[in-house]
Design a protein around this motif. Structure first.
Motif, PDB file in Angstrom:
ATOM      1  N   ALA B 126      79.104 -50.450  11.251  1.00  0.00           N
ATOM      2  CA  ALA B 126      78.706 -51.469  10.272  1.00  0.00           C
ATOM      3  C   ALA B 126      78.159 -52.706  10.975  1.00  0.00           C
ATOM      4  O   ALA B 126      77.173 -53.307  10.532  1.00  0.00           O
ATOM      5  CB  ALA B 126      79.890 -51.842   9.384  1.00  0.00           C
ATOM      6  N   ILE B 127      78.791 -53.082  12.091  1.00  0.00           N
ATOM      7  CA  ILE B 127      78.346 -54.269  12.833  1.00  0.00           C
ATOM      8  C   ILE B 127      76.943 -54.034  13.409  1.00  0.00           C
ATOM      9  O   ILE B 127      76.067 -54.896  13.311  1.00  0.00           O
ATOM     10  CB  ILE B 127      79.353 -54.609  13.959  1.00  0.00           C
ATOM     11  N   MET B 129      74.671 -52.129  12.260  1.00  0.00           N
ATOM     12  CA  MET B 129      73.679 -52.172  11.194  1.00  0.00           C
ATOM     13  C   MET B 129      73.397 -53.613  10.768  1.00  0.00           C
ATOM     14  O   MET B 129      72.235 -54.034  10.709  1.00  0.00           O
ATOM     15  CB  MET B 129      74.159 -51.371   9.985  1.00  0.00           C
ATOM     16  N   SER B 130      74.455 -54.393  10.496  1.00  0.00           N
ATOM     17  CA  SER B 130      74.217 -55.746   9.978  1.00  0.00           C
ATOM     18  C   SER B 130      73.607 -56.642  11.049  1.00  0.00           C
ATOM     19  O   SER B 130      72.893 -57.588  10.724  1.00  0.00           O
ATOM     20  CB  SER B 130      75.496 -56.351   9.415  1.00  0.00           C
TER      21      SER B 130
END
Lengths: 336, 257
Positions: B126-127, B129-130
């Motif tokens: 997730a990190i 990606m963001s």
């Protein structure tokens, strides 16, 4: 366990993740429909900025004790201020953004995180709020007291919901009793803070713009003006009552450690065989039922907690559906 | 619980140029979710597969040039769960083994490994990606994946106002302190709650003003999302590669056991 609210990836089994994801998608889909009926084209800016408000309010940390900090969770508060449908939608948006952008809560855990943090708080919180309103005086103080008690109890309901999901999707050999006792115990304490903070927030909004509190729409102008401190006394009495009930429930589990004989049976693997009869073929996760001292009693408590959470959410959903009337927008003209 | 990581939307995107940054946001979203699903579904005893997944993710992070230190700093979010996981072997039931002279639950050890591995890998994905996708692109990606337009619009107006409201809250806090309050303690809950309540009133009124301004500019209920060309097949292949390789590894492990 304190922060099991923003559960990460793989914290519960895949079955629970899928089932809760389906439930969450359906309910949030319904919430979307109701919110657009209530808010019309004001939905995008109002729901968006309200979500930003919940996000910002969660940043207001203050130390509780011994190095831990507390902050508002806001699920039930959002329902009382914005109504259950809009409230559930707004908090769900916050939970999803936290997972995608901040890795705060797993992406595959979104099903149960949205259920525990947005849906259960919004609808069970709304149901509890309506129920407490019935025993409270029809006044600002009554609304504030009911809001506080509902928000506080909702935190514990969310913890119960998580424990029940653990019963079906445990990923570690920690029995249901331990998880339930720890979750409900810790969250009863958090609930006191949440209830107090939420009550004061609702009180502040009632003082400034009572028309913005959806849960107080039915009050007349005189009743809103009635700011006697009835709320404080009722709040204190109700709070003590709720605390006593939860203390009794938790203490059931706190002293439930396996005794010497059971411990021996467990270590030799005898108990596993003995208990196979009690829960054999059940949908419960093997892990969650292993090492439970008294399987029947524990499952009875799990069942009661499950029924309570489900009934409250259902009651909240039912009353929320009944109240779909377009919002009076008389305040739209009064705002600057 | 601690919240310094929250709300800092500006610090999310790491503006460097890399193949990961250039990947189509819609494909990147699907790839990340698929990878997280495979990670969550990996059997806990398949430690080899977890290592394969970790290596794949490390390659993605390296190629994206986000910086390992930045990823580690942001992984602080999952620390409470890692700490919780470390207690599992001691409280868990079942057969026990000796580790360094201490008796711990064997399955508890596996469960702890399970939580630590999946939490870290899922959060890192997730990190990555963001950090490699600017917020507007991410919203555009969501819209193109047929996330309902209204939801995308709500999320976009949320991220647009989070920093503003956080700054408003900070100003209220400064005002409180200058009036002699000390909003760090529980007994100051009264003034803290009053400012949160005021923030709600101000947010709602801001929402109404923003709505009025939007209507004046021809707003009809949905936002117009710019149309990009369809996602290229190569983008899909590249974005889904880590998830696909991990899934194959899981299948190979399960069959070969």
């Amino acid at each position: 366990m304190l922060v099991a609210m923003h559960a990460p990836d793989g914290f519960l089994g895949p079955g629970v993740a899928v089932v809760t994801a389906v439930i969450s998608i359906v309910v949030i889909g319904l919430a979307l429909r109701h919110a657009s009926a209530e808010l019309d084209d004001r939905q995008v800016p109002l729901a968006g900025i309200s979500a930003a408000f919940i996000f910002a309010a969660q940043m207001f940390n203050f130390p509780v004790a011994a190095g831990t900090t507390g902050h508002l969770l806001g699920g039930a508060l959002a329902a009382i201020l914005l109504g259950p449908w809009v409230g559930a939608l707004v908090v769900a948006v916050v939970v999803v953004v936290q997972a995608l952008l901040f890795a705060d809560g797993g992406i595959t855990a979104l099903g149960y995180n949205v259920l525990n943090m947005a849906i259960v708080p919004a609808f069970a919180g709304w149901a509890l709020f309506l129920l407490w309103r019935k025993v409270m005086p029809r006044s600002s103080g009554g609304v504030v007291g009911a809001a506080g008690l509902a928000c506080g109890m909702t935190v514990v309901l969310s913890a119960m919901a998580f424990s029940i999901e653990w019963l079906f999707g445990a990923t570690a050999p920690i029995p249901f009793d331990t998880v339930f006792g720890a979750m409900v115990g810790v969250h009863a304490l958090i609930g006191i803070g949440e209830g107090l903070l939420s009550a004061l927030v609702v009180g502040a909004v009632m003082a400034a713009r009572p028309d913005l509190v959806t849960g107080a729409r039915d009050l007349s102008a005189e009743e809103i003006g009635d700011r006697r401190h009835v709320g404080a006394r009722a709040f204190a009495i109700g709070g003590v009552l709720v605390a006593v009930v939860f203390a009794v429930v938790v203490s059931q589990f706190a002293f439930d450690d396996p005794d010497g004989l059971e411990r021996v049976a467990q270590d030799t693997g005898f108990l596993d065989r003995a208990r196979d009869h009690a829960v054999a073929g059940s949908p419960f996760a093997d892990y969650a039922t292993r090492g439970i001292g008294n399987a029947q009693l524990s499952l009875a408590v799990a069942g009661l907690a499950g029924v309570a959470v489900t009934l409250l959410v259902a009651y909240g959903l039912a009353t929320a559906t009944r109240r779909v009337s377009p919002r009076r927008s008389f305040h739209a003209t009064s705002s600057s | 619980m601690s919240g310094s990581h929250r709300g800092d939307l500006r610090g999310l995107h790491v503006a460097v140029d890399s193949p990961v940054h250039r990947l189509d946001p819609a494909a990147k979203l699907v790839g990340t979710v698929a990878f997280a699903v495979v990670v969550a579904g990996t059997p806990r005893h398949a430690a080899v597969v977890t290592v394969v997944e970790a290596v794949l993710l490390a390659v993605v992070v390296a190629v994206s040039r986000i910086g390992a230190r930045r990823v580690l700093a942001r992984l602080v979010v999952v620390m409470p769960f890692v700490l919780f996981a470390l207690t599992i072997p001691f409280v868990a039931h079942g057969p026990r083994t000796e580790v360094g002279g201490i008796s711990v639950s064997t399955e508890g050890l596996w469960a702890a490994w399970n939580v630590v591995a999946k939490t870290t890998l899922g959060a890192t994905a997730a990190i990555a990606m963001s950090a490699s996708t600017p917020l507007p692109s991410m919203l555009e990606g969501m819209a193109r994946l047929h996330v309902p337009r209204v939801v995308v619009a709500i999320v976009s107006s949320m991220v647009r106002y989070v920093e503003l409201l956080a700054a408003q809250l900070a100003r209220m806090r400064t005002a409180m302190v200058s009036r002699g309050h000390d909003p760090r303690w529980l007994w100051q809950v009264g003034p803290v709650a009053a400012s949160v309540g005021m923030l709600f009133v101000r947010s709602y009124e801001r929402g109404e003003r923003v709505h009025g301004a939007m209507v004046a500019r021809g707003f009809t209920g949905t936002l117009v999302v710019s149309d990009r060309p369809a996602v290229a097949t190569t983008d899909w292949v590249v974005a889904l590669l880590p998830a696909a390789v991990s899934a194959i590894a899981v299948v190979v492990w399960v069959v070969g056991r």
